[in-house]
Write an enzyme that holds these catalytic residues in place. Structure first.
Site, PDB file in Angstrom:
ATOM      1  N   ARG A  22      -2.130  37.979 -84.424  1.00  0.00           N
ATOM      2  CA  ARG A  22      -2.772  39.280 -84.662  1.00  0.00           C
ATOM      3  C   ARG A  22      -1.954  40.391 -83.999  1.00  0.00           C
ATOM      4  O   ARG A  22      -1.223  41.110 -84.654  1.00  0.00           O
ATOM      5  CB  ARG A  22      -4.232  39.235 -84.163  1.00  0.00           C
ATOM      6  CG  ARG A  22      -5.152  40.242 -84.825  1.00  0.00           C
ATOM      7  CD  ARG A  22      -5.199  41.581 -84.130  1.00  0.00           C
ATOM      8  NE  ARG A  22      -5.457  41.460 -82.710  1.00  0.00           N
ATOM      9  CZ  ARG A  22      -5.232  42.434 -81.837  1.00  0.00           C
ATOM     10  NH1 ARG A  22      -4.756  43.584 -82.252  1.00  0.00           N
ATOM     11  NH2 ARG A  22      -5.466  42.268 -80.554  1.00  0.00           N
ATOM     12  N   ASP A  23      -2.035  40.483 -82.683  1.00  0.00           N
ATOM     13  CA  ASP A  23      -1.347  41.575 -81.980  1.00  0.00           C
ATOM     14  C   ASP A  23       0.168  41.478 -82.173  1.00  0.00           C
ATOM     15  O   ASP A  23       0.866  42.489 -82.253  1.00  0.00           O
ATOM     16  CB  ASP A  23      -1.686  41.522 -80.486  1.00  0.00           C
ATOM     17  CG  ASP A  23      -1.827  42.915 -79.880  1.00  0.00           C
ATOM     18  OD1 ASP A  23      -1.565  43.887 -80.590  1.00  0.00           O
ATOM     19  OD2 ASP A  23      -2.177  43.014 -78.686  1.00  0.00           O
ATOM     20  N   CYS A 247       4.220  48.630 -79.733  1.00  0.00           N
ATOM     21  CA  CYS A 247       3.348  49.759 -80.017  1.00  0.00           C
ATOM     22  C   CYS A 247       4.028  50.580 -81.099  1.00  0.00           C
ATOM     23  O   CYS A 247       5.191  50.940 -80.960  1.00  0.00           O
ATOM     24  CB  CYS A 247       3.176  50.573 -78.742  1.00  0.00           C
ATOM     25  SG  CYS A 247       2.304  52.099 -79.009  1.00  0.00           S
ATOM     26  N   ASN A 256       2.591  42.223 -75.784  1.00  0.00           N
ATOM     27  CA  ASN A 256       1.817  41.510 -74.772  1.00  0.00           C
ATOM     28  C   ASN A 256       2.772  40.722 -73.886  1.00  0.00           C
ATOM     29  O   ASN A 256       3.934  40.524 -74.234  1.00  0.00           O
ATOM     30  CB  ASN A 256       0.872  40.507 -75.442  1.00  0.00           C
ATOM     31  CG  ASN A 256      -0.195  41.169 -76.281  1.00  0.00           C
ATOM     32  OD1 ASN A 256       0.124  41.824 -77.269  1.00  0.00           O
ATOM     33  ND2 ASN A 256      -1.422  41.016 -75.901  1.00  0.00           N
TER      34      ASN A 256
HETATM   35 ZN    ZN Z   1      -2.872  44.639 -77.713  1.00  0.00          ZN
END
Ligand code: ZN
Length: 314
Positions: A22-23, A247, A256
């Site tokens: 996901r991230d 980001c 992460n």
């Molecule tokens: Zn995150």
């Protein structure tokens, strides 16, 4: 003066939630097919990962990488001791999660008014009303809930977030009886002192509800923050294989904490995760080939730290 014993006790075991699907993948342009995601999940399970965030139920127009989340859920392997979880933002996402028979969900609100408005078009109070309904609805379906606070350690728009705002949300989640409370360093602005203070106080408020941390390594403080979080009583940590992620607004920002770096640090501290670091590094190497770029992981880019020990074991 030498410190012989730490002034706090360490847990014997912590749980890692792997976020790469996901991230990690959500910022990647190259779309991963259902088969590729299932293969990644297979190798993550084989390495000993016990909780995997499989994806998010969001509109495919906004995050095309997550368009096959429903399909991936339907084709997950049957394993007893692995939790498959997903992220939802709203009722529509909850409906899709229920239809895909998801048993564990993450949902969050932001502690920052500006972040909340920019991210969801809602004030923090409106966002709270929405998540309260979502939590109650999901609980009625017997789904385990991980409820989160975004920008708990600072906001790119507002800077420092008064910790009372974070504690207020932790209190509200505790009163709702969620299964886990997640504090997220969404902007990568947390530092070890702040993480310790916020986790320590949140733990007192949350009582028996476990605390998890979602830490970004944007400014290189990820592992230090993690160690601080452990000292303060957090027992679940979100990490991403290879340190994939980042980001969209900060070019070259790390994502992460890399799972292999986290697991190695924990292992060296005598904290068990049940995860094999060498297997994780192999997954990172294969992901680097697929994405045709090197990932921020420290461990996967170095030779094995104990080559002699490895050899004598084999
Ligand atoms: Zn995150």
């Amino acid at each position: 003066m030498k410190i012989k014993n730490l002034p706090y006790s360490l847990p014997h075991h912590v749980l890692i939630e792997e976020e790469v699907l996901r991230d990690g993948l959500q910022n990647e342009k190259r779309l991963f097919s259902t088969e590729e995601k299932l293969s990644l999940i297979h190798f993550l399970i084989a390495s000993g990962i016990k909780r995997i965030q499989v994806g998010s139920f969001v509109h495919p127009k906004w995050v095309p990488q997550m368009a096959n989340t429903d399909e991936v859920f339907k084709r997950l392997p049957e394993v007893q001791d692995v939790t498959f979880t997903a992220l939802i933002l709203n009722e529509k996402g909850l409906e899709r999660a229920i239809a895909s028979n998801v048993r564990h969900l993450s949902m969050s609100v932001s502690a920052s008014e500006t972040h909340s408005l920019k991210n969801t078009n809602c004030t923090t109070e409106e966002a709270w009303k929405r998540i309260e309904r979502l939590i109650l609805n999901a609980k009625n379906h017997g789904i385990m809930i991980r409820a989160g606070v975004m920008t708990a350690f600072g906001c790119a728009y507002e800077g420092k977030i008064p910790s009372t705002k974070v504690f207020h949300l932790v209190e509200r989640y505790t009163a709702l009886g969620v299964d886990e409370i997640n504090l997220a360093d969404t902007a990568g602005l947390g530092n070890p002192k702040l993480v310790y203070e916020i986790v320590n106080e949140s733990r007192k408020i949350a009582g028996h509800i476990p605390l998890s941390l979602h830490l970004h390594d944007t400014r290189g403080m990820g592992l230090a923050n993690m160690a601080s979080g452990i000292a303060a009583g957090a027992t679940i940590f979100d990490t991403c294989i290879g340190g994939l992620g980042g980001c969209p607004f900060i070019p070259n920002a790390a994502g992460n904490i890399a799972t292999e770096d986290a697991v190695f640090m924990l292992q060296e501290m005598g904290i068990n995760t049940g995860i094999d670091v060498e297997s994780l590094c192999k997954i990172t190497h294969s992901l680097e080939k697929t994405l045709n770029k090197s990932l921020p992981s420290k461990l996967a880019s170095l030779p094995s730290p104990y080559p002699n020990l490895k050899r004598s074991n084999s």
